[in-house]
Write a protein that holds these residues in place. Sequence first.
Motif, mmCIF file in Angstrom:
data_model
loop_
_atom_site.group_PDB
_atom_site.id
_atom_site.type_symbol
_atom_site.label_atom_id
_atom_site.label_comp_id
_atom_site.label_asym_id
_atom_site.label_seq_id
_atom_site.Cartn_x
_atom_site.Cartn_y
_atom_site.Cartn_z
ATOM 1 N N ALA A 14 -45.876 -37.177 80.281
ATOM 2 C CA ALA A 14 -46.135 -38.520 80.775
ATOM 3 C C ALA A 14 -45.934 -38.582 82.280
ATOM 4 N N GLY A 15 -46.868 -39.236 82.957
ATOM 5 C CA GLY A 15 -46.838 -39.346 84.397
ATOM 6 C C GLY A 15 -47.657 -38.295 85.115
ATOM 7 N N ASP A 16 -48.055 -37.251 84.414
ATOM 8 C CA ASP A 16 -48.853 -36.185 85.017
ATOM 9 C C ASP A 16 -50.308 -36.608 85.186
ATOM 10 N N SER A 17 -51.074 -35.733 85.823
ATOM 11 C CA SER A 17 -52.490 -35.966 86.056
ATOM 12 C C SER A 17 -53.322 -34.814 85.520
ATOM 13 N N LEU A 18 -54.543 -35.115 85.150
ATOM 14 C CA LEU A 18 -55.528 -34.126 84.748
ATOM 15 C C LEU A 18 -56.880 -34.549 85.279
ATOM 16 N N ARG A 19 -57.728 -33.576 85.526
ATOM 17 C CA ARG A 19 -59.113 -33.866 85.852
ATOM 18 C C ARG A 19 -60.014 -33.168 84.845
ATOM 19 N N LEU A 20 -60.756 -33.960 84.106
ATOM 20 C CA LEU A 20 -61.707 -33.440 83.150
ATOM 21 C C LEU A 20 -63.068 -33.257 83.803
ATOM 22 N N SER A 21 -63.786 -32.261 83.345
ATOM 23 C CA SER A 21 -65.128 -32.001 83.839
ATOM 24 C C SER A 21 -66.124 -32.074 82.696
#
Length: 124
Positions: A14-21
């Motif tokens: 929780a609180g993290d980031s991700l970038r989906l492609s």
Amino acid sequence: QVQLVESGGGLVQAGDSLRLSCVASEFGFTFDTYNIAWFRQAPGKAREFVAAITYNGASTRSGDSVKGRFTISRDNAKKTAYLQMNSLEPEDTAVYYCAAASLITTTASRWGGWGPGTQVTVSS
């Protein structure tokens, strides 16, 4: 036929980031003529609209549950759409899909070319 493949999912806290492609096939698909949307589906729940972007990137729309946290974008030269997810919460856990359509709508059934999805799991 539209061919899309999602990637970038994973297990985060929780609180993290991700970038989906969301990458379109280079064969027989004019990526820059299609609107692109992200949907997500958690186990036992209906597929939920997340965000959409017009074919030229001029306009975007986001679902209420992700406004202010998720941002959709696209790079037509790379035939790729993205979903930047910040401040992830356990409630964001789902399989994330991208799809294409000629007209923008939040109704999943009006979209096509669904990819196989990428799993996003957010631990508390």
